[in-house]
Design an enzyme around this catalytic site. Structure first.
Site, PDB file in Angstrom:
ATOM      1  N   ARG A  45     159.833  43.848 -91.841  1.00  0.00           N
ATOM      2  CA  ARG A  45     158.568  43.798 -92.602  1.00  0.00           C
ATOM      3  C   ARG A  45     158.858  43.609 -94.087  1.00  0.00           C
ATOM      4  O   ARG A  45     158.183  42.855 -94.782  1.00  0.00           O
ATOM      5  CB  ARG A  45     157.730  45.060 -92.363  1.00  0.00           C
ATOM      6  N   TYR A  97     135.216  29.314 -98.683  1.00  0.00           N
ATOM      7  CA  TYR A  97     135.465  29.570 -97.276  1.00  0.00           C
ATOM      8  C   TYR A  97     134.652  30.785 -96.790  1.00  0.00           C
ATOM      9  O   TYR A  97     134.700  31.855 -97.405  1.00  0.00           O
ATOM     10  CB  TYR A  97     136.973  29.820 -97.084  1.00  0.00           C
ATOM     11  N   ASP A 169     142.751  29.545-104.406  1.00  0.00           N
ATOM     12  CA  ASP A 169     142.982  29.196-103.005  1.00  0.00           C
ATOM     13  C   ASP A 169     143.202  27.687-102.977  1.00  0.00           C
ATOM     14  O   ASP A 169     142.270  26.907-103.159  1.00  0.00           O
ATOM     15  CB  ASP A 169     141.769  29.620-102.164  1.00  0.00           C
ATOM     16  N   LYS A 194     146.470  25.368 -92.181  1.00  0.00           N
ATOM     17  CA  LYS A 194     145.815  24.075 -92.366  1.00  0.00           C
ATOM     18  C   LYS A 194     146.853  22.989 -92.675  1.00  0.00           C
ATOM     19  O   LYS A 194     147.700  22.722 -91.858  1.00  0.00           O
ATOM     20  CB  LYS A 194     144.747  24.208 -93.453  1.00  0.00           C
TER      21      LYS A 194
HETATM   22  C1  LIG Z   1     141.107  28.696 -93.161  1.00  0.00           C
HETATM   23  C2  LIG Z   1     140.966  29.112 -94.563  1.00  0.00           C
HETATM   24  C3  LIG Z   1     141.237  30.423 -94.967  1.00  0.00           C
HETATM   25  C4  LIG Z   1     141.634  31.510 -93.976  1.00  0.00           C
HETATM   26  O1  LIG Z   1     142.883  31.270 -93.424  1.00  0.00           O
HETATM   27  P1  LIG Z   1     143.347  31.721 -91.947  1.00  0.00           P
HETATM   28  O2  LIG Z   1     144.711  31.177 -91.845  1.00  0.00           O
HETATM   29  O3  LIG Z   1     142.372  31.142 -90.979  1.00  0.00           O
HETATM   30  O4  LIG Z   1     143.288  33.209 -91.933  1.00  0.00           O
HETATM   31  C5  LIG Z   1     141.133  30.728 -96.309  1.00  0.00           C
HETATM   32  N1  LIG Z   1     140.761  29.790 -97.221  1.00  0.00           N
HETATM   33  C6  LIG Z   1     140.482  28.526 -96.857  1.00  0.00           C
HETATM   34  C7  LIG Z   1     140.109  27.535 -97.902  1.00  0.00           C
HETATM   35  C8  LIG Z   1     140.574  28.147 -95.525  1.00  0.00           C
HETATM   36  O5  LIG Z   1     140.280  26.887 -95.177  1.00  0.00           O
END
Ligand SMILES: *Cc1c(COP(=O)(O)O)cnc(C)c1O
Length: 387
Positions: A45, A97, A169, A194
């Site tokens: 961890r 999101y 983000d 993604k």
């Molecule tokens: C999908 C997404 C998240 C969350 O991520 P996960 O891997 O699904 O937990 C956060 N921000 C954006 C812009 C996203 O597209």
């Protein structure tokens, strides 16, 4: 090294014992203190050799000081939110999101954090939202799902003047297209599920921080909260990231073609693609290397949405983005279902809006698929007298 080289070389020359070109997966959760001394790895961890290679790579790609790999994008966001304490206030992108909105408003609000949802394209709105207890600005750019562009340099400068942290983000852009730390951001986040993973087969999140003290604090939270990425997933993610530059180039080229095609389609009311928004286009041209592979469009008639989604043959109606396969999402009922209707309306997320993550397939197949599905949807609603 240019970023393409960096990406392709992730994990190479790191394993002198065997010379393995791909860094091995270390499944061990515990590490012996040989001769009573730690090897630098004690418990997985806290640190894992495979995960560490990924963390060093993303830190270098984003030009930050430290990287942290988490079990999902949401885990990465939750870990960063551990920086804040009861009574703190954050300014957040209005269009973002849906899962982040849910975490902030339905979970973290119970811990005494408060949030102002602001259109970050308008600096005066940002200034007005600053309170004595404001600690950070949380930015998503491109925004989701309306693909708005936020000027990173302007917001980061404002945040620095006010001694606020800037958290970006960067999921929709990736470090290949945009490096927020260069514009002054303190923390960059990714849902690596993604574009970075890129194949719709691994769930992961990444954090990159700038500055020694901040990196130490996030390192402490990463280990304390424990939402860390499993070694095999770290390895899968690195394999995906090696081809990021190639994939992004194809995503960008396909998205551009498809946006142009939809923009002149008679059943489409509006296409939300940065190139069609003069201000957004200008900012992106300065702060990024391209327009991403994702955009949204609004159909003229809400009755078209269901039959259109049902008749797609190549593109899947599914909730995610950034993979090699094209996916279409209906934000109002999927990604943003937990956002109150009132807020959705304010932002412009309506039932006629669909978001497409354009894959790397042949553009003509994608174009034909959308054309035939729209045509069938139109015939269906004409026949049923709905239009
Ligand atoms: C999908 C997404 C998240 C969350 O991520 P996960 O891997 O699904 O937990 C956060 N921000 C954006 C812009 C996203 O597209």
């Amino acid at each position: 090294m240019r970023i393409e080289t960096h990406l392709a070389q992730i994990g190479t020359k790191k394993e002198p014992k065997t010379g393995a070109i791909n860094f091995p997966v270390y499944f061990a959760t515990a590490y012996e203190h040989i001769g009573g001394v730690s090897t630098g790895f004690d418990y997985t961890r806290t640190a894992n050799p495979t995960r560490q290679v990924l963390e060093q790579s993303i830190a270098a790609l984003e030009e930050g000081d430290a990287g942290f790999a988490c079990s999902s994008g949401m885990a990465a966001i939750q870990t960063v939110m551990g920086l804040f304490s009861q009574g703190d206030h954050l300014i957040v992108s209005l269009d973002l999101y849906g899962g982040t909105y849910r975490l902030f408003e339905q979970v973290l609000s119970r811990y005494g954090l408060t949030f102002s949802w602001v259109d970050l394209r308008d600096l005066s709105q940002v200034e007005q939202a600053i309170q004595p207890n404001t600690k950070a600005i949380f930015i998503e750019t491109l925004t989701n799902p309306l693909i708005q562009v936020i000027n990173l340099e302007e917001i980061c400068q404002l945040a620095k003047r006010q001694q606020l942290l800037t958290i970006v983000d960067n999921t929709f852009m990736t470090p290949y297209l945009q490096q927020p730390i260069k514009w002054g951001a303190d923390i960059v986040l990714h849902s690596a599920t993604k574009y970075l993973g890129g194949h719709n087969d691994v769930l992961a999140g990444l954090i990159v921080s700038k500055g020694e003290e901040l990196s130490e604090r996030i390192g402490f939270l990463h280990n304390s909260i424990g939402a860390t990425l499993a070694p095999l997933d770290a390895w899968l993610l690195m394999r995906g990231m090696k081809t990021l530059a190639l994939r992004m180039n194809q995503h960008l080229a396909n998205a551009r073609e498809l946006a142009l095609f939809l923009n002149q389609h008679p059943l489409v009311e509006k296409v939300f693609y940065p190139s069609f928004d003069p201000e957004g286009r200008q900012i992106l041209t300065k702060q990024a290397r391209g327009f991403s592979g994702i955009f949204s469009f609004r159909l003229k008639d809400e009755n078209l949405v269901r039959p259109f989604l049902e008749h797609l043959e190549v593109i899947s109606f599914a909730e995610s983005l950034g993979g090699v396969e094209s996916l279409i999402t209906h934000p109002a009922t999927q990604t943003h279902a937990d956002m109150p209707d009132e807020l959705c309306q304010k932002i412009g997320i309506c039932g006629r809006l669909v978001r497409i993550s354009v894959g790397i397939e042949h553009i003509e197949d994608l174009q034909q698929d959308i054309a035939q599905a729209l045509k069938k949807a139109d015939q269906i609603i004409r026949r049923s007298g709905l239009s």
